[in-house]
Design a protein around this motif. Structure first.
Motif, PDB file in Angstrom:
ATOM      1  N   UNK A  91     -67.336   3.422  58.776  1.00  0.00           N
ATOM      2  CA  UNK A  91     -67.675   3.777  57.401  1.00  0.00           C
ATOM      3  C   UNK A  91     -69.200   3.722  57.275  1.00  0.00           C
ATOM      4  N   UNK A  92     -69.736   2.573  56.853  1.00  0.00           N
ATOM      5  CA  UNK A  92     -71.190   2.476  56.697  1.00  0.00           C
ATOM      6  C   UNK A  92     -71.816   1.356  57.505  1.00  0.00           C
ATOM      7  N   UNK A  93     -71.021   0.487  58.063  1.00  0.00           N
ATOM      8  CA  UNK A  93     -71.559  -0.638  58.821  1.00  0.00           C
ATOM      9  C   UNK A  93     -71.751  -1.849  57.922  1.00  0.00           C
ATOM     10  N   UNK A  94     -71.753  -3.016  58.542  1.00  0.00           N
ATOM     11  CA  UNK A  94     -71.814  -4.277  57.791  1.00  0.00           C
ATOM     12  C   UNK A  94     -73.075  -4.400  56.949  1.00  0.00           C
ATOM     13  N   UNK A  95     -74.223  -4.074  57.518  1.00  0.00           N
ATOM     14  CA  UNK A  95     -75.473  -4.231  56.777  1.00  0.00           C
ATOM     15  C   UNK A  95     -75.497  -3.374  55.518  1.00  0.00           C
ATOM     16  N   UNK A 129     -63.363  -6.997  62.094  1.00  0.00           N
ATOM     17  CA  UNK A 129     -63.539  -6.229  60.860  1.00  0.00           C
ATOM     18  C   UNK A 129     -64.917  -5.564  60.818  1.00  0.00           C
ATOM     19  N   UNK A 130     -65.917  -6.221  61.389  1.00  0.00           N
ATOM     20  CA  UNK A 130     -67.264  -5.644  61.469  1.00  0.00           C
ATOM     21  C   UNK A 130     -67.255  -4.400  62.341  1.00  0.00           C
ATOM     22  N   UNK A 131     -66.579  -4.473  63.470  1.00  0.00           N
ATOM     23  CA  UNK A 131     -66.465  -3.315  64.351  1.00  0.00           C
ATOM     24  C   UNK A 131     -65.769  -2.168  63.611  1.00  0.00           C
TER      25      UNK A 131
END
Length: 191
Positions: free
Chosen positions: A117-121, A110-112
């Motif tokens: 979109x905007x990325x996990x951070x 899901x992080x990948x």
């Protein structure tokens, strides 16, 4: 209970008062911002593994977690298959819980996907509270917030697992989305 003064003369949040791994974590890391996808994925993964266990258990196993999850490289973990899950189920240096191990793989995938979109951070940071809490003692402290509930709901919608509101609140504290230290703790305001 408010901050306690340790044998070293320093006032801390009560859970970080005695010497050892918990104090080290309190003093050096808890409530400080982290950066980068792997740092966020590590904290999210460790908070999920901590569910139902003591945080000191996770801290004592942290280096092994880092090793077996390839430094929390999302691409490497996302490539894990059933054989990797079975291998981790036999690894005595980590918490061997199939649901949590499978959640780590799911969350890496899901992080990948979130990179498009905007990325996990950036995604997690977008849930920072506008009015951060400031507590005098542990009796006032919360274990969830409107923001942690919203983060949990949206992460689940995006395919993440083991990301309940309480776990996400702990994540927000750990990575310094707001200052979690009690008023009077020497770390308050230093993140």
């Amino acid at each position: 209970m408010g901050p306690l003064t340790g044998e070293d003369g320093i006032s801390r949040c009560p859970w970080g008062g005695g010497p050892g791994v918990m104090r080290d974590y309190h003093d050096r890391e808890w409530g400080r911002r982290v950066s980068g996808e792997s740092a966020y994925l590590e904290r999210l993964t460790l908070e999920a593994f901590q569910s139902g266990l003591s945080w000191s258990t996770i801290l004592n196993k942290r280096e092994a977690f880092r090793e077996v999850f390839h430094g929390f490289d999302a691409d490497a973990i996302a490539a894990f298959d059933e054989a990797d899950v079975e291998r981790l189920m036999q690894e005595p240096r980590i918490v061997r819980n199939r649901m949590k191990i499978e959640a780590a793989v799911t969350n890496a995938r899901a992080t990948v996907a979130l990179r498009d979109v905007e990325g996990l951070e950036a995604f997690v940071l977008s849930f920072a509270p506008e009015d951060p809490p400031a507590w005098h003692d542990t009796a006032e402290m919360a274990t969830t917030s409107a923001e942690s509930k919203a983060l949990s709901k949206e992460l689940k919608r995006r395919g993440f697992a083991f990301v309940g509101p309480t776990t996400m609140y702990a994540l927000m504290e750990a990575i310094g989305i707001f200052d979690p230290h009690l008023l009077g703790c020497f770390r308050r305001g230093s993140a």
